[in-house]
Design a protein around this motif. Structure first.
Motif, PDB file in Angstrom:
ATOM      1  N   LYS A  84      90.552  60.987  38.119  1.00  0.00           N
ATOM      2  CA  LYS A  84      90.622  62.529  37.280  1.00  0.00           C
ATOM      3  C   LYS A  84      90.433  62.226  35.825  1.00  0.00           C
ATOM      4  O   LYS A  84      91.015  61.012  34.826  1.00  0.00           O
ATOM      5  CB  LYS A  84      92.355  62.514  37.544  1.00  0.00           C
ATOM      6  CG  LYS A  84      93.219  63.183  38.801  1.00  0.00           C
ATOM      7  CD  LYS A  84      93.983  63.856  39.328  1.00  0.00           C
ATOM      8  CE  LYS A  84      94.014  63.817  40.682  1.00  0.00           C
ATOM      9  NZ  LYS A  84      93.622  65.604  40.842  1.00  0.00           N
ATOM     10  N   ILE A  85      90.491  63.008  34.526  1.00  0.00           N
ATOM     11  CA  ILE A  85      89.799  63.144  33.694  1.00  0.00           C
ATOM     12  C   ILE A  85      90.327  63.765  33.154  1.00  0.00           C
ATOM     13  O   ILE A  85      91.105  65.249  33.779  1.00  0.00           O
ATOM     14  CB  ILE A  85      88.348  63.481  33.322  1.00  0.00           C
ATOM     15  CG1 ILE A  85      86.993  64.284  33.719  1.00  0.00           C
ATOM     16  CG2 ILE A  85      88.352  62.161  34.372  1.00  0.00           C
ATOM     17  CD1 ILE A  85      86.563  64.221  33.393  1.00  0.00           C
ATOM     18  N   MET A 124      89.356  67.552  30.102  1.00  0.00           N
ATOM     19  CA  MET A 124      88.349  68.161  28.667  1.00  0.00           C
ATOM     20  C   MET A 124      89.324  69.181  27.987  1.00  0.00           C
ATOM     21  O   MET A 124      90.384  69.233  28.159  1.00  0.00           O
ATOM     22  CB  MET A 124      87.782  69.215  30.184  1.00  0.00           C
ATOM     23  CG  MET A 124      86.607  67.985  30.753  1.00  0.00           C
ATOM     24  SD  MET A 124      86.107  68.711  32.314  1.00  0.00           S
ATOM     25  CE  MET A 124      84.984  70.054  30.671  1.00  0.00           C
ATOM     26  N   HIS A 163      83.119  71.503  33.835  1.00  0.00           N
ATOM     27  CA  HIS A 163      84.885  71.162  34.315  1.00  0.00           C
ATOM     28  C   HIS A 163      84.232  71.662  36.067  1.00  0.00           C
ATOM     29  O   HIS A 163      85.170  70.861  36.579  1.00  0.00           O
ATOM     30  CB  HIS A 163      85.815  72.819  33.753  1.00  0.00           C
ATOM     31  CG  HIS A 163      87.612  72.411  34.682  1.00  0.00           C
ATOM     32  ND1 HIS A 163      87.753  71.901  34.699  1.00  0.00           N
ATOM     33  CD2 HIS A 163      87.811  73.761  34.811  1.00  0.00           C
ATOM     34  CE1 HIS A 163      89.066  72.306  35.740  1.00  0.00           C
ATOM     35  NE2 HIS A 163      88.844  73.007  36.274  1.00  0.00           N
ATOM     36  N   SER A 212      88.838  67.238  37.069  1.00  0.00           N
ATOM     37  CA  SER A 212      89.300  67.437  35.734  1.00  0.00           C
ATOM     38  C   SER A 212      90.390  68.280  35.548  1.00  0.00           C
ATOM     39  O   SER A 212      90.887  69.573  36.166  1.00  0.00           O
ATOM     40  CB  SER A 212      87.224  67.609  34.963  1.00  0.00           C
ATOM     41  OG  SER A 212      87.263  68.695  34.965  1.00  0.00           O
TER      42      SER A 212
END
Length: 524
Positions: A431-432, A434, A452, A458
């Motif tokens: 999981k990132i 942005m 996205h 994300s």
């Protein structure tokens, strides 16, 4: 592009020469999957242009295969910079950063993100600096990493042809076609090996040689695409990742589409800037309404178009304004320069700001920029396509021909094969986080939504009521404290917002020494 793009064009920042990439023999050695690699890099003093402004930074040189498919046939030498974690007890890994471009070096960027300003404030939050070694890699061909140049210094001496005139476009097309031929003549052997995939592979090799099992990553603008490509190739090696100012990764001809998407977004920011100038008419004296300030801007542009001022014509003035729109910190200076020219008939500030850099460093930057965007993905081969598509965009933006035609001419005539866009799926990424401002002129918000959607794990933080390029730890814009908190929490603890979220934009300060409420509205 800002990177994307901090538009490295002859008109605004322009171009420069270096030397060809090194060709010593050698091969890459990568640790087996799952193993903890053994450190093999030795960090020492940085080159003088980095050591002087950033004394806390150390550097290392690394040789990487020019062609990973044939690692014994040549190498490039890369410069890596490091600012170590301030609290060894809290250190959790290495945070690689990339400022975008392509063509912008990360070695110096580490210094910009970590060095305290006059008030002791750093762009990266203190908790992040405590927890990570901050790592910057000058990509191949960039900065100190095996630099090369396609043309000699001075090739782009101004004024460049007017992009909005048919005769000017013909001259521009020929200028950039010859630039592409110069790339073949001066660096033909390395052009096929300068795309984003190779940069991502270089990053992973550096991670391995640093003895890091995983890396964390902070990428801005073009750096968001680099981060996404790294995730596709080496997803299990990624720890925590922030992508800020996001490229639309979907089109097959992604950089061509990016060039077409920017002009309307930049035009919107120019409209915002001119409304801001009108708000402070007692400072700028260009009118109390956006209509009046727009008239002043258009008149200056047309006058420079008809009668260039030394090295500055319409092309250079468009380039200057394009770049200033990336962050409001330049609004006042540009407004005062326009005021000096319009009210006092003094062009010195405007010409000084818009005069192109034609030295070696600028040529190197432009050479690296074009080499990556031409190599990464498809570009139309037919000039008529550029004419048709740009004419459509030009109906709503003064910056369409300026932004599209130079790169189009170079890439349409590129002497090396165009690569294939890397499909972005995010399937192996953790999981990132942005970030994107809703009015970003360089990487428009619609592209951030596409990125996205392409990265299922994300979380997107949108900065509303804002149009600066990039949001978190932004070294060129005003800081957003909420963004700083969210980014720091994620990098240090892994905590993400529970879902996509919107944060307030930062207020745009007034001109120095003035506020709209306190200004006298009497005539100048």
């Amino acid at each position: 592009m800002g990177e994307l793009m901090q538009k490295f064009r002859a008109a605004a920042l322009a171009v420069a020469l270096g030397t060809a990439l090194g060709m010593a023999l050698g091969a890459a050695v990568v640790a087996p999957a799952g193993a903890t690699p053994k450190p093999s890099l030795s960090f020492d003093a940085c080159p003088g242009d980095l050591a002087t402004p950033y004394p806390a930074m150390t550097c290392a040189s690394v040789q990487v295969p020019l062609d990973y498919a044939a690692p014994g046939k040549g190498q490039a030498t890369l410069l890596i910079s490091k600012v170590p974690a301030r609290d060894p007890a809290k250190r959790r890994g290495a945070l690689f950063v990339n400022p975008g471009g392509p063509g912008a070096g990360a070695a110096s960027y580490v210094g910009k993100l970590t060095k305290p300003d006059g008030k002791g404030v750093t762009r990266l939050p203190p908790s992040v600096l405590d927890s990570y070694d901050i790592i910057g890699m000058d990509p191949r061909g960039v900065g100190h990493s095996s630099p090369f140049g396609c043309v000699d210094p001075g090739y782009f001496g101004g004024p460049q042809p007017d992009p909005d005139a048919a005769a000017g476009r013909e001259r521009l097309w020929q200028t950039w076609a010859k630039f592409a031929a110069g790339c073949q003549a001066k660096a033909g052997a390395v052009l096929p090996h300068l795309g984003t995939v190779n940069v991502a592979k270089d990053m992973d090799l550096i991670r391995d040689r640093m003895g890091e099992r995983k890396l964390s990553y902070l990428g801005f603008s073009y750096g968001t695409y680099l981060g996404a490509v790294y995730g596709e190739l080496f997803g299990p090696k990624a720890d925590r990742m922030i992508l800020d100012g996001n490229v639309n990764p979907v089109p097959e001809d992604l950089w061509y589409q990016a060039a077409l998407a920017q002009p309307p977004a930049v035009q919107k920011r120019v409209t915002d800037w001119l409304a801001w100038v009108a708000k402070y008419d007692p400072v700028f004296h260009l009118g109390t309404s956006a209509a009046e300030t727009t008239k002043a801007w258009n008149a200056a542009l047309e006058e420079f178009r008809a009668h260039p001022h030394g090295a500055v014509g319409a092309n250079e003035l468009l380039g200057l304004t394009f770049n200033v729109m990336f962050a409001e910190v330049g609004w006042e200076a540009l407004g005062r320069a326009l005021s000096d020219y319009t009210v006092k008939h003094d062009d010195s500030a405007l010409v000084g700001m818009a005069s192109p850099d034609t030295g070696a460093g600028a040529v190197q930057t432009t050479s690296a920029f074009q080499s990556v965007i031409c190599a990464d993905a498809a570009w139309p081969a037919d000039r008529a396509v550029y004419e048709r598509d740009t004419a459509a965009v030009a109906k709503g933006s003064q910056f369409a021909w300026y932004n599209t035609f130079a790169s189009g001419a170079a890439c349409a005539n590129w002497p090396a094969p165009h690569g294939t866009r890397v499909p972005i799926t995010g399937k192996a990424l953790p999981k990132i986080l942005m970030f994107n401002s809703v009015g970003d002129p360089s990487t428009p918000y619609a592209g951030a939504v596409k990125m996205h959607n392409a990265l299922p794990g994300s979380v997107l933080v949108t900065e509303r009521d804002s149009g600066k390029h990039c949001v978190f730890a932004n070294p060129i814009g005003y800081a957003n404290e909420r963004a700083q908190q969210l980014g720091a929490a994620y990098l240090t603890t892994g905590q993400l917002p529970p879902s996509d979220t919107t944060i307030g934009g930062h207020p745009v300060p007034g001109p120095s020494g003035a506020t709209a409420a306190s200004l006298d509205r009497s005539p100048a």
